[in-house]
Design an enzyme around this catalytic site. Structure first.
Site, PDB file in Angstrom:
ATOM      1  N   ASP A 107       0.855  -1.200   0.000  1.00  0.00           N
ATOM      2  CA  ASP A 107       0.000   0.000   0.000  1.00  0.00           C
ATOM      3  C   ASP A 107       0.881   1.236   0.000  1.00  0.00           C
ATOM      4  OD1 ASP A 107      -2.179   1.963   0.810  1.00  0.00           O
ATOM      5  OD2 ASP A 107      -3.295   0.103   1.085  1.00  0.00           O
TER       6      ASP A 107
ATOM      7  N   ASP B 173       3.508   1.452  -4.576  1.00  0.00           N
ATOM      8  CA  ASP B 173       2.662   2.330  -5.390  1.00  0.00           C
ATOM      9  C   ASP B 173       2.336   1.541  -6.652  1.00  0.00           C
ATOM     10  OD1 ASP B 173       1.504   4.104  -7.113  1.00  0.00           O
ATOM     11  OD2 ASP B 173       2.983   5.697  -6.820  1.00  0.00           O
TER      12      ASP B 173
ATOM     13  N   ASN C  36      -6.343  -5.169  -5.586  1.00  0.00           N
ATOM     14  CA  ASN C  36      -7.427  -4.513  -4.851  1.00  0.00           C
ATOM     15  C   ASN C  36      -7.319  -2.985  -4.820  1.00  0.00           C
ATOM     16  OD1 ASN C  36      -9.499  -4.292  -2.498  1.00  0.00           O
ATOM     17  ND2 ASN C  36      -7.630  -3.400  -1.670  1.00  0.00           N
TER      18      ASN C  36
ATOM     19  N   TYR D  31     -14.764   6.616 -13.269  1.00  0.00           N
ATOM     20  CA  TYR D  31     -14.497   5.442 -12.419  1.00  0.00           C
ATOM     21  C   TYR D  31     -15.111   4.203 -13.074  1.00  0.00           C
ATOM     22  CZ  TYR D  31     -14.931   2.434  -8.210  1.00  0.00           C
ATOM     23  OH  TYR D  31     -14.887   1.395  -7.305  1.00  0.00           O
TER      24      TYR D  31
ATOM     25  N   THR E 240     -16.656   1.543   3.565  1.00  0.00           N
ATOM     26  CA  THR E 240     -15.233   1.746   3.870  1.00  0.00           C
ATOM     27  C   THR E 240     -14.941   3.243   3.734  1.00  0.00           C
ATOM     28  OG1 THR E 240     -14.707   1.519   1.548  1.00  0.00           O
ATOM     29  CG2 THR E 240     -14.603  -0.502   2.864  1.00  0.00           C
TER      30      THR E 240
HETATM   31  P1  NAD Z   1     -10.250   2.166   0.472  1.00  0.00           P
HETATM   32  O1  NAD Z   1     -10.051   3.544  -0.026  1.00  0.00           O
HETATM   33  O2  NAD Z   1     -10.677   1.951   1.870  1.00  0.00           O
HETATM   34  O3  NAD Z   1      -8.943   1.266   0.220  1.00  0.00           O
HETATM   35  C1  NAD Z   1      -8.201   1.370  -0.966  1.00  0.00           C
HETATM   36  C2  NAD Z   1      -6.748   1.141  -0.636  1.00  0.00           C
HETATM   37  O4  NAD Z   1      -5.988   1.288  -1.841  1.00  0.00           O
HETATM   38  C3  NAD Z   1      -6.203   2.158   0.389  1.00  0.00           C
HETATM   39  O5  NAD Z   1      -5.522   1.494   1.421  1.00  0.00           O
HETATM   40  C4  NAD Z   1      -5.278   3.014  -0.462  1.00  0.00           C
HETATM   41  O6  NAD Z   1      -4.184   3.566   0.261  1.00  0.00           O
HETATM   42  C5  NAD Z   1      -4.824   2.011  -1.512  1.00  0.00           C
HETATM   43  N1  NAD Z   1      -4.251   2.684  -2.675  1.00  0.00           N
HETATM   44  C6  NAD Z   1      -4.726   3.758  -3.352  1.00  0.00           C
HETATM   45  N2  NAD Z   1      -3.868   4.127  -4.307  1.00  0.00           N
HETATM   46  C7  NAD Z   1      -2.822   3.267  -4.251  1.00  0.00           C
HETATM   47  C8  NAD Z   1      -1.618   3.130  -4.978  1.00  0.00           C
HETATM   48  N3  NAD Z   1      -1.289   3.982  -5.971  1.00  0.00           N
HETATM   49  N4  NAD Z   1      -0.781   2.118  -4.669  1.00  0.00           N
HETATM   50  C9  NAD Z   1      -1.082   1.269  -3.652  1.00  0.00           C
HETATM   51  N5  NAD Z   1      -2.203   1.351  -2.920  1.00  0.00           N
HETATM   52  C10 NAD Z   1      -3.067   2.340  -3.215  1.00  0.00           C
HETATM   53  O7  NAD Z   1     -11.299   1.519  -0.551  1.00  0.00           O
HETATM   54  P2  NAD Z   1     -12.064   0.103  -0.526  1.00  0.00           P
HETATM   55  O8  NAD Z   1     -13.508   0.421  -0.424  1.00  0.00           O
HETATM   56  O9  NAD Z   1     -11.454  -0.838   0.420  1.00  0.00           O
HETATM   57  O10 NAD Z   1     -11.802  -0.351  -2.033  1.00  0.00           O
HETATM   58  C11 NAD Z   1     -11.003  -1.462  -2.401  1.00  0.00           C
HETATM   59  C12 NAD Z   1     -11.311  -1.820  -3.843  1.00  0.00           C
HETATM   60  O11 NAD Z   1     -12.700  -2.145  -3.977  1.00  0.00           O
HETATM   61  C13 NAD Z   1     -11.048  -0.679  -4.841  1.00  0.00           C
HETATM   62  O12 NAD Z   1     -10.501  -1.203  -6.029  1.00  0.00           O
HETATM   63  C14 NAD Z   1     -12.444  -0.126  -5.094  1.00  0.00           C
HETATM   64  O13 NAD Z   1     -12.529   0.535  -6.340  1.00  0.00           O
HETATM   65  C15 NAD Z   1     -13.278  -1.379  -5.024  1.00  0.00           C
HETATM   66  N6  NAD Z   1     -14.684  -1.120  -4.727  1.00  0.00           N
HETATM   67  C16 NAD Z   1     -15.058  -0.435  -3.592  1.00  0.00           C
HETATM   68  C17 NAD Z   1     -16.408  -0.173  -3.375  1.00  0.00           C
HETATM   69  C18 NAD Z   1     -16.900   0.604  -2.173  1.00  0.00           C
HETATM   70  O14 NAD Z   1     -18.081   1.009  -2.163  1.00  0.00           O
HETATM   71  N7  NAD Z   1     -16.103   0.817  -1.139  1.00  0.00           N
HETATM   72  C19 NAD Z   1     -17.383  -0.627  -4.286  1.00  0.00           C
HETATM   73  C20 NAD Z   1     -16.951  -1.323  -5.414  1.00  0.00           C
HETATM   74  C21 NAD Z   1     -15.605  -1.568  -5.625  1.00  0.00           C
END
Ligand code: NAD
Length: 267
Positions: free
Chosen positions: A37, A63, A90, A160, A197
């Site tokens: 992360d 990253d 993820n 998105y 989240t």
């Molecule tokens: P979140 O923001 O809580 O977690 C995302 C994580 O990705 C964070 O820890 C962030 O630091 C990390 N991240 C961002 N940019 C990064 C980079 N350049 N390199 C490494 N890490 C990086 O979000 P979440 O809700 O846990 O989402 C996780 C996945 O699920 C994402 O791909 C998101 O698009 C997808 N998703 C989320 C939802 C929702 O409603 N929360 C719905 C559908 C899909």
């Protein structure tokens, strides 16, 4: 059922949220987990908590938009755990702006994290996943985080949605490519509804702003009503689906899109 005993999993963006919950669940299911992360402090804390609960975890600074960063993360994982059986792509970001409002820089950032990040992760993990697949009866696995916004349109964030639609088809296409090449690597996507989240909360704030208000409770209620099951998702709802796709129980699944959305896309 849904065990990962003896397996090594790498999860991008797993310092918190869905990735964090999945790392915990996978460690409980017997996997050694590597967490990558950009949130170093939070990521180290998550790894520490997994170890305190009796699991094996490694945190590496990653990253996902940088090829060299992926190479270093794979090296660290292989050095610590000796192999790689599962990759969970993820890490993702949300923007929440319409086509007219989003800047070119914001669009480029979405592409870099949500699309380039998945491609680079897949490429970096591939030699290791191939190697572990060769010695395992069920092969190895990649799980890509798409979204309901990769299956149906999103009025809140079309950019998105475009990236997540790309993840949906990249998943199917790599499943076909790796199958054709005989790699025995299963590739599947998972499609969450709105999950409570940090990112989920960001969407409530953005929806409120788009409506010229700061009443995030009202927009949270609107989001909840979009899920016929009557509630928003929690990270653990998605973690269970990811664990299933990563496990040998999903041994006949590749190129699939697992929808875990409380009925969001059934309407
Ligand atoms: P979140 O923001 O809580 O977690 C995302 C994580 O990705 C964070 O820890 C962030 O630091 C990390 N991240 C961002 N940019 C990064 C980079 N350049 N390199 C490494 N890490 C990086 O979000 P979440 O809700 O846990 O989402 C996780 C996945 O699920 C994402 O791909 C998101 O698009 C997808 N998703 C989320 C939802 C929702 O409603 N929360 C719905 C559908 C899909």
């Amino acid at each position: 059922m849904n065990r990962l005993d003896g397996k090594v999993a790498f999860l991008s963006g797993a310092a918190r949220g869905i990735g964090g919950a999945t790392a915990r669940l996978m460690a409980n299911a017997g996997a050694k987990v590597a967490i990558g992360d950009v949130l170093d402090e939070r990521g180290r804390q998550t790894a520490k908590e997994i170890e305190a609960a009796g699991g094996q975890a490694l945190y590496v600074s990653l990253d996902v938009t940088q090829e060299v960063s992926w190479a270093a993360a794979m090296d660290a994982t292989l050095k610590k755990f000796g192999k790689l059986d599962v990759l969970v792509n993820n890490a993702g970001i949300f923007n929440g702006k319409g086509v007219e409002e989003a800047t070119l820089d914001e669009w480029n950032r979405l592409v870099a994290v949500n699309l380039t990040g998945v491609v680079l992760g897949t490429r970096a993990a591939l030699p290791h996943l191939k190697q572990s697949a060769a010695g395992s009866p069920h092969g190895s696995a990649i799980v890509n985080l798409a979204s309901v916004a990769g299956l149906v349109g999103s009025q809140l964030d079309p950019l998105y949605s475009l990236t997540k639609g790309g993840v949906t088809l990249f998943t199917k296409s790599t499943a076909l490519e790796f199958g054709r090449k005989g790699y025995r690597i299963r590739v599947n996507s998972i499609h969450p509804g709105v999950i409570d989240t940090d990112m989920g909360q960001q969407t409530f704030a953005m929806r409120a702003r788009a409506l010229g208000s700061n009443d995030t409770q009202a927009t949270r209620d609107v989001s909840t009503r979009m899920h016929p099951i009557g509630r928003l998702g929690v990270a653990e709802d998605i973690a269970k689906g990811i664990l299933f796709l990563a496990s040998d129980d999903a041994g006949f699944m590749t190129g699939s899109a697992l929808v875990v959305d409380g009925g969001y896309t059934a309407q």
